[in-house]
Design a protein around this motif. Structure first.
Motif, PDB file in Angstrom:
ATOM      1  N   SER A  15      49.305  56.835  16.341  1.00 10.87           N
ATOM      2  CA  SER A  15      50.544  56.832  17.123  1.00 10.87           C
ATOM      3  C   SER A  15      50.466  57.780  18.318  1.00 10.87           C
ATOM      4  CB  SER A  15      51.722  57.229  16.230  1.00 10.87           C
ATOM      5  OG  SER A  15      51.508  58.508  15.668  1.00 10.87           O
ATOM      6  N   GLU A  16      49.549  58.787  18.247  1.00  6.95           N
ATOM      7  CA  GLU A  16      49.471  59.787  19.310  1.00  6.95           C
ATOM      8  C   GLU A  16      48.231  59.621  20.183  1.00  6.95           C
ATOM      9  OE1 GLU A  16      49.691  63.622  17.477  1.00  6.95           O
ATOM     10  OE2 GLU A  16      51.340  63.039  16.164  1.00  6.95           O
ATOM     11  N   LEU A  17      47.308  58.776  19.753  1.00  7.69           N
ATOM     12  CA  LEU A  17      46.042  58.644  20.478  1.00  7.69           C
ATOM     13  C   LEU A  17      46.226  57.966  21.831  1.00  7.69           C
ATOM     14  CD1 LEU A  17      43.185  57.563  18.016  1.00  7.69           C
ATOM     15  CD2 LEU A  17      43.122  59.417  19.683  1.00  7.69           C
ATOM     16  N   ASN A  18      45.517  58.491  22.817  1.00  9.23           N
ATOM     17  CA  ASN A  18      45.392  57.780  24.087  1.00  9.23           C
ATOM     18  C   ASN A  18      44.232  56.804  23.919  1.00  9.23           C
ATOM     19  OD1 ASN A  18      44.431  57.015  26.685  1.00  9.23           O
ATOM     20  ND2 ASN A  18      45.539  58.739  27.584  1.00  9.23           N
ATOM     21  N   LEU A  19      44.569  55.536  23.721  1.00  8.42           N
ATOM     22  CA  LEU A  19      43.547  54.552  23.367  1.00  8.42           C
ATOM     23  C   LEU A  19      42.497  54.409  24.462  1.00  8.42           C
ATOM     24  CD1 LEU A  19      45.609  51.736  21.603  1.00  8.42           C
ATOM     25  CD2 LEU A  19      44.349  53.635  20.577  1.00  8.42           C
ATOM     26  N   GLU A  20      42.925  54.502  25.693  1.00  8.73           N
ATOM     27  CA  GLU A  20      41.969  54.342  26.793  1.00  8.73           C
ATOM     28  C   GLU A  20      40.944  55.479  26.794  1.00  8.73           C
ATOM     29  OE1 GLU A  20      41.949  53.713  31.654  1.00  8.73           O
ATOM     30  OE2 GLU A  20      43.829  53.908  30.572  1.00  8.73           O
ATOM     31  N   ALA A  21      41.444  56.700  26.652  1.00  9.51           N
ATOM     32  CA  ALA A  21      40.537  57.855  26.639  1.00  9.51           C
ATOM     33  C   ALA A  21      39.650  57.844  25.393  1.00  9.51           C
ATOM     34  CB  ALA A  21      41.352  59.146  26.702  1.00  9.51           C
ATOM     35  N   TYR A  22      40.244  57.464  24.285  1.00 13.58           N
ATOM     36  CA  TYR A  22      39.468  57.416  23.042  1.00 13.58           C
ATOM     37  C   TYR A  22      38.374  56.355  23.136  1.00 13.58           C
ATOM     38  CZ  TYR A  22      38.533  57.065  17.988  1.00 13.58           C
ATOM     39  OH  TYR A  22      37.923  57.043  16.755  1.00 13.58           O
ATOM     40  N   GLY A  23      38.722  55.234  23.756  1.00 15.30           N
ATOM     41  CA  GLY A  23      37.724  54.189  23.929  1.00 15.30           C
ATOM     42  C   GLY A  23      36.540  54.671  24.760  1.00 15.30           C
ATOM     43  N   GLU A  24      36.824  55.477  25.803  1.00 20.15           N
ATOM     44  CA  GLU A  24      35.749  56.014  26.636  1.00 20.15           C
ATOM     45  C   GLU A  24      34.830  56.933  25.826  1.00 20.15           C
ATOM     46  OE1 GLU A  24      34.751  55.418  29.748  1.00 20.15           O
ATOM     47  OE2 GLU A  24      36.205  53.767  29.753  1.00 20.15           O
ATOM     48  N   ARG A  25      35.416  57.709  24.945  1.00 13.34           N
ATOM     49  CA  ARG A  25      34.605  58.617  24.128  1.00 13.34           C
ATOM     50  C   ARG A  25      33.723  57.831  23.163  1.00 13.34           C
ATOM     51  NH1 ARG A  25      38.264  63.077  21.476  1.00 13.34           N
ATOM     52  NH2 ARG A  25      36.207  63.912  20.927  1.00 13.34           N
ATOM     53  N   ILE A  26      34.261  56.762  22.611  1.00  9.38           N
ATOM     54  CA  ILE A  26      33.443  55.935  21.713  1.00  9.38           C
ATOM     55  C   ILE A  26      32.289  55.305  22.495  1.00  9.38           C
ATOM     56  CG2 ILE A  26      33.451  53.828  20.313  1.00  9.38           C
ATOM     57  CD1 ILE A  26      36.233  54.549  19.370  1.00  9.38           C
ATOM     58  N   LYS A  27      32.581  54.854  23.692  1.00 10.43           N
ATOM     59  CA  LYS A  27      31.513  54.253  24.507  1.00 10.43           C
ATOM     60  C   LYS A  27      30.398  55.280  24.756  1.00 10.43           C
ATOM     61  CE  LYS A  27      30.756  51.588  28.749  1.00 10.43           C
ATOM     62  NZ  LYS A  27      29.551  52.319  29.153  1.00 10.43           N
ATOM     63  N   GLU A  28      30.791  56.515  25.027  1.00 10.11           N
ATOM     64  CA  GLU A  28      29.776  57.561  25.230  1.00 10.11           C
ATOM     65  C   GLU A  28      28.934  57.747  23.972  1.00 10.11           C
ATOM     66  OE1 GLU A  28      31.913  61.029  26.331  1.00 10.11           O
ATOM     67  OE2 GLU A  28      32.686  60.177  28.203  1.00 10.11           O
ATOM     68  N   VAL A  29      29.584  57.728  22.841  1.00 13.19           N
ATOM     69  CA  VAL A  29      28.873  57.887  21.564  1.00 13.19           C
ATOM     70  C   VAL A  29      27.848  56.770  21.367  1.00 13.19           C
ATOM     71  CG1 VAL A  29      29.180  57.729  19.062  1.00 13.19           C
ATOM     72  CG2 VAL A  29      30.661  59.226  20.403  1.00 13.19           C
ATOM     73  N   LEU A  30      28.302  55.541  21.643  1.00 19.13           N
ATOM     74  CA  LEU A  30      27.413  54.390  21.466  1.00 19.13           C
ATOM     75  C   LEU A  30      26.276  54.423  22.491  1.00 19.13           C
ATOM     76  CD1 LEU A  30      30.074  51.579  20.835  1.00 19.13           C
ATOM     77  CD2 LEU A  30      28.688  52.761  19.126  1.00 19.13           C
ATOM     78  N   ASP A  31      26.619  54.781  23.732  1.00 21.08           N
ATOM     79  CA  ASP A  31      25.577  54.837  24.771  1.00 21.08           C
ATOM     80  C   ASP A  31      24.540  55.902  24.468  1.00 21.08           C
ATOM     81  OD1 ASP A  31      26.820  52.815  26.139  1.00 21.08           O
ATOM     82  OD2 ASP A  31      27.833  54.121  27.584  1.00 21.08           O
ATOM     83  N   ASP A  32      24.954  56.935  23.748  1.00 16.35           N
ATOM     84  CA  ASP A  32      24.007  57.996  23.377  1.00 16.35           C
ATOM     85  C   ASP A  32      23.106  57.598  22.216  1.00 16.35           C
ATOM     86  OD1 ASP A  32      24.900  59.632  25.355  1.00 16.35           O
ATOM     87  OD2 ASP A  32      26.278  60.782  24.090  1.00 16.35           O
ATOM     88  N   GLY A  33      23.302  56.392  21.681  1.00 15.80           N
ATOM     89  CA  GLY A  33      22.389  55.897  20.646  1.00 15.80           C
ATOM     90  C   GLY A  33      22.938  55.899  19.241  1.00 15.80           C
ATOM     91  N   ALA A  34      24.155  56.422  19.054  1.00 18.16           N
ATOM     92  CA  ALA A  34      24.720  56.413  17.704  1.00 18.16           C
ATOM     93  C   ALA A  34      25.214  55.007  17.346  1.00 18.16           C
ATOM     94  CB  ALA A  34      25.876  57.411  17.624  1.00 18.16           C
ATOM     95  N   LEU A  35      25.265  54.737  16.043  1.00 14.60           N
ATOM     96  CA  LEU A  35      25.796  53.468  15.546  1.00 14.60           C
ATOM     97  C   LEU A  35      27.212  53.694  15.032  1.00 14.60           C
ATOM     98  CD1 LEU A  35      22.631  52.334  13.533  1.00 14.60           C
ATOM     99  CD2 LEU A  35      23.308  51.583  15.829  1.00 14.60           C
ATOM    100  N   TRP A  36      27.987  52.622  15.033  1.00 18.65           N
ATOM    101  CA  TRP A  36      29.389  52.716  14.585  1.00 18.65           C
ATOM    102  C   TRP A  36      29.680  51.551  13.640  1.00 18.65           C
ATOM    103  CZ3 TRP A  36      33.332  56.134  16.724  1.00 18.65           C
ATOM    104  CH2 TRP A  36      34.617  55.895  16.211  1.00 18.65           C
ATOM    105  N   ILE A  37      30.121  51.865  12.414  1.00 25.29           N
ATOM    106  CA  ILE A  37      30.543  50.842  11.455  1.00 25.29           C
ATOM    107  C   ILE A  37      32.027  51.062  11.183  1.00 25.29           C
ATOM    108  CG2 ILE A  37      30.205  49.841   9.172  1.00 25.29           C
ATOM    109  CD1 ILE A  37      27.373  50.865   9.176  1.00 25.29           C
ATOM    110  N   SER A  38      32.834  50.071  11.518  1.00 22.90           N
ATOM    111  CA  SER A  38      34.280  50.194  11.340  1.00 22.90           C
ATOM    112  C   SER A  38      34.662  49.793   9.923  1.00 22.90           C
ATOM    113  CB  SER A  38      35.015  49.309  12.355  1.00 22.90           C
ATOM    114  OG  SER A  38      36.402  49.436  12.182  1.00 22.90           O
ATOM    115  N   GLY A  39      35.612  50.555   9.363  1.00 22.05           N
ATOM    116  CA  GLY A  39      36.049  50.278   7.992  1.00 22.05           C
ATOM    117  C   GLY A  39      37.456  49.730   7.890  1.00 22.05           C
ATOM    118  N   THR A  40      38.084  49.408   9.019  1.00 23.73           N
ATOM    119  CA  THR A  40      39.434  48.836   8.961  1.00 23.73           C
ATOM    120  C   THR A  40      39.516  47.625   9.869  1.00 23.73           C
ATOM    121  OG1 THR A  40      40.432  50.066  10.804  1.00 23.73           O
ATOM    122  CG2 THR A  40      40.347  51.176   8.680  1.00 23.73           C
ATOM    123  N   ASP A  41      40.341  46.666   9.466  1.00 24.87           N
ATOM    124  CA  ASP A  41      40.484  45.435  10.242  1.00 24.87           C
ATOM    125  C   ASP A  41      41.039  45.709  11.632  1.00 24.87           C
ATOM    126  OD1 ASP A  41      39.777  44.456   7.821  1.00 24.87           O
ATOM    127  OD2 ASP A  41      41.546  43.213   7.503  1.00 24.87           O
TER     128      ASP A  41
END
Length: 754
Positions: free
Chosen positions: A60-86
């Motif tokens: 409810s408090e997350l800035n989705l746009e900014a959070y999305g950018e951080r995830i992209k950085e994580v993925l671009d740095d080579g980390a993998l992401w497995i989502s556990g929620t629909d």
């Protein structure tokens, strides 16, 4: 290697995160596993197999746009992401429309094709989809769906949650809850399938199926979640189309296909989830480490083998130390012990659903059909004709309106059906239940159309006689038939049915004393396996024997009869016909063991109007033939349509007193009617019309955000919820609730009128 894993909630309804961590640790002992969550109230964050935590602000408090950018950085740095929620998987698919090689979740195109309830992508699998209906249909249609499926239905949301809704009241409560929590009106009703639950879990990378495994649920929680299961290979006839489906969807990530196998072996699809299931580590125990296979395909790094420990798994409850940097939070609001969605989804997934609906309303729609239903009920032309015949300038509301042409048509149709089904040997006739609506006009219509009068008290008998029925056209029934004393007709009645053995003994004694006379005297038998307070129970050998002995005392010159009754709209239409055949078998046993031939059979139905009138005679014709075959001594079959005749025959007119507009289009309108005039509001929907004050046009009401509040100062006096008033509606406008001529009319009471 660094792998981010979300969905760490661990309750009786767990997410897969901890299971994923455990499986990945086996496959990659030296990998850095990072748990992702959106609340420190998630118990799974304390699992000691997690190397690091990435705790975000609540959805409810997350800035989705900014959070999305951080995830992209994580993925671009080579980390993998497995989502556990629909929902997170859906948001990520929307965030990365072209995918990302390190994002191990399915693309949006695939998600659209597994949308519940149709699950288009599964069309090639050896599964069937249970019958369903969108709640975009009118309430009238939804009630019809529930009756046709014997109230064995599930109300499901587009993302999470499903609830059995065995009554209309329950359905309405669950619908309000799911709609509010998940910020959508687009739910669906699905027919229940009896059987054993099983699943296929899969993992794939860029359209190539890597591994799949079957699991049968061997133990479940009260919520239906897996607690124990056995693991096996996916059958070949399932595996081949599964590979094709994965290829067509260009699937990446985990997935689960949830099914029910019925008694014939047929698989029925419940849903397909875009993530690994919570029992994922159960498969790893059996040697199927799907998360490791997925990471191996994405990273190119070979996973360590996970040996088979057992083909079966179960869960245990573990207490683990709380991480000192994340101490337990204060008790959640509103108070300790509350059970609500804030407790059920502590990471705030419901807030994410609300956000996504605002940013992209089409993303999460369960059913997308621009030509689909509009939620408006179909109102018969005869209703409109009857209503338009009233001068509402002279009608003091609230006021019941007699629907003359509608009622006349219904009685004539019933009479014609009875004539068609009658033969020289067996007469088919209808009985009008006076208690359903004792209005003189309806009783007279019954008389004019050859009905019998069914009474449950001597007062009702007297009323039938006053309207014009002869005593030999009256059927006396029910547990209180002797009330009030001194009013029993001296003349011979058509039939008397006894509700208990004591009642039967009393009837025999009354006949011997000349205090009562009837052509037919018989028993009302209680429906076995379906709760009822009426009739003589059949499932007790001792009671059954006493009943047979009492029947043998009936005078030889009195014909014997049997009556049974169960409301079909309560148990469902198919269930009623099944019950009908069962009762005939009991009747045959009664005949053989008592030595008395059943000459009259009275079948009470409590039929919902549409179910009774829409039949093309085939079911009733077959029923008559079945009675002839099983009970050849029957000379008369009495069918009691009950509210099928009365309910459509009256409407209730009311006026709007006040309209209160609140935030987000929510409206409360106070009307001058109340639950005192609509006591059956909680049990079935009513088709509603608004009469425009300027043009006089009648407009049906669909679903919306308006609550119609009754005039009574009572918390539960809400005569309709979630309706939409036509634009321009104002105080003083007239609303007409159709389908109010049955128990709404006969059970209405004086309250709040001084």
């Amino acid at each position: 290697m660094k792998i981010y894993v979300s969905g760490l909630h661990c309750s009786a309804n767990p997410q897969p995160g901890v299971g994923l961590i455990r499986s990945l640790r086996l496959g990659y002992p030296s990998a850095e596993l990072v748990g992702v969550e959106y609340s420190n109230r998630i118990s799974g964050i304390h699992w000691d197999g997690i190397d690091d935590l990435w705790i975000q602000r609540p959805w409810s408090e997350l800035n989705l746009e900014a959070y999305g950018e951080r995830i992209k950085e994580v993925l671009d740095d080579g980390a993998l992401w497995i989502s556990g929620t629909d929902l997170e998987a859906m948001w990520l698919a929307d965030l990365f429309p072209d995918g990302h090689p390190n994002l191990l979740a399915p693309p949006m195109g695939a998600l659209k094709r597994i949308t519940k309830p149709a699950v288009e992508a599964a069309s090639g699998l050896p599964v069937k989809v249970p019958t369903f209906v969108s709640t975009d249909h009118s309430d009238w249609d939804l009630h019809d769906f529930c009756r046709k499926h014997n109230w064995k239905v599930w109300l499901k949301g587009p993302y999470y949650e499903a609830a059995r809704t065995p009554t209309w009241e329950n359905f309405e409560a669950v619908r309000r809850s799911l709609s509010k929590v998940w910020s959508t009106q687009r739910l669906f009703l699905q027919a229940h399938v009896s059987g054993y639950e099983e699943s296929v879990m899969l993992c794939a990378y860029q359209g190539e199926l890597l591994q799949a495994v079957s699991m049968r649920k061997r133990d479940i929680t009260p919520e239906g979640k897996t607690w124990a299961g056995d693991i096996s290979e996916v059958p070949t006839d399932f595996m081949a189309p599964l590979k094709r489906m994965v290829k067509e969807l260009n699937w990446t990530g985990g997935g689960e296909i949830e099914m029910t196998r019925d008694a014939t072996g047929q698989l029925w699809l419940m849903e397909m989830n875009p993530r690994f299931p919570a029992w994922v580590h159960g498969a790893t125990i059996a040697g199927y480490n799907l998360p490791a296979s997925l990471v191996e395909a994405a990273s190119g790094i070979t996973a360590k083998a996970s040996p088979n420990q057992s083909d079966e798994f179960t869960r245990v409850v573990l207490e683990v130390p709380v991480r000192p940097e994340y101490p337990l939070p204060p008790l959640s609001e509103p108070y300790s012990g509350a059970v609500g969605h804030s407790m059920k989804h502590p990471s705030g997934l419901t807030s994410l659903a609300k956000k996504l609906h605002k940013t992209n309303p089409k993303m999460l729609e369960a059913v997308v059909d621009p030509d689909g239903p509009d939620g408006l009920p179909q109102v018969p032309p005869s209703f409109l004709n009857d209503i338009n015949g009233y001068d509402f300038g002279q009608v003091q509301t609230p006021q019941f309106l007699f629907m003359n042409s509608t009622a006349t048509g219904l009685f004539e149709k019933a009479a014609a059906r009875a004539r068609r089904l009658s033969t020289d040997d067996v007469e088919v006739i209808s009985g009008y239940s006076i208690k359903t609506n004792p209005d003189d006009q309806l009783i007279k219509l019954a008389l004019d159309n050859g009905f019998m009068a069914e009474a449950i008290s001597l007062l009702e008998v007297q009323k039938a006689l006053e309207i014009g029925f002869r005593p030999d056209q009256v059927i006396l029934n029910g547990p209180g038939k002797w009330w009030p004393e001194g009013m029993m007709p001296k003349e011979r009645m058509h039939a008397v049915f006894c509700d208990s053995i004591a009642d039967l003994n009393r009837a025999v004694a009354a006949m011997e004393k000349g205090e009562m006379s009837a052509k037919h005297v018989g028993v009302r038998i209680r429906t076995p396996n379906i709760d009822s307070r009426f009739g003589i129970p059949l499932d007790s050998p001792a009671t059954f024997r006493k009943m047979l002995e009492a029947i043998k005392t009936l005078p030889a010159d009195t014909a014997f009869g049997v009556h049974f009754h169960m409301a079909s709209d309560r148990v469902g239409v198919a269930q009623w016909w099944h019950l009908f055949e069962s009762m005939l078998k009991w009747c045959r046993s009664i005949e053989k063991l008592s030595g008395r031939t059943i000459e009259v059979l009275d079948m009470g139905g409590g039929w919902f109007p549409d179910d009774w009138h829409a039949d093309d005679n085939s079911k009733f014709a077959r029923a008559v033939e079945t009675v002839k075959a099983m009970l050849p001594g029957v000379r008369q079959i009495i069918s009691e349509p009950g509210k099928a005749m009365a309910q459509p025959s009256m409407a209730l007119a009311m006026r709007i007193l006040e309209i209160q507009e609140h935030e987000e289009d929510y409206v409360e309108a106070v009307v001058d009617a109340s639950i005192a005039e609509l006591p059956m509001y909680f049990f079935y929907p009513h088709r509603m019309l608004r009469k425009c004050g300027e043009t006089g046009e009648l407009t049906p009401l669909g679903r919306g955000k308006t609550h119609l509040m009754g005039r009574l100062c009572m918390e539960h006096d809400i005569v309709a919820a979630n309706v939409e008033l036509p634009k321009g509606t104002r105080a003083g406008d007239l609303l007409i609730f159709c389908d109010a001529g049955g128990y709404d009319r006969s059970m209405s009471y004086v309250f709040g009128r001084g």
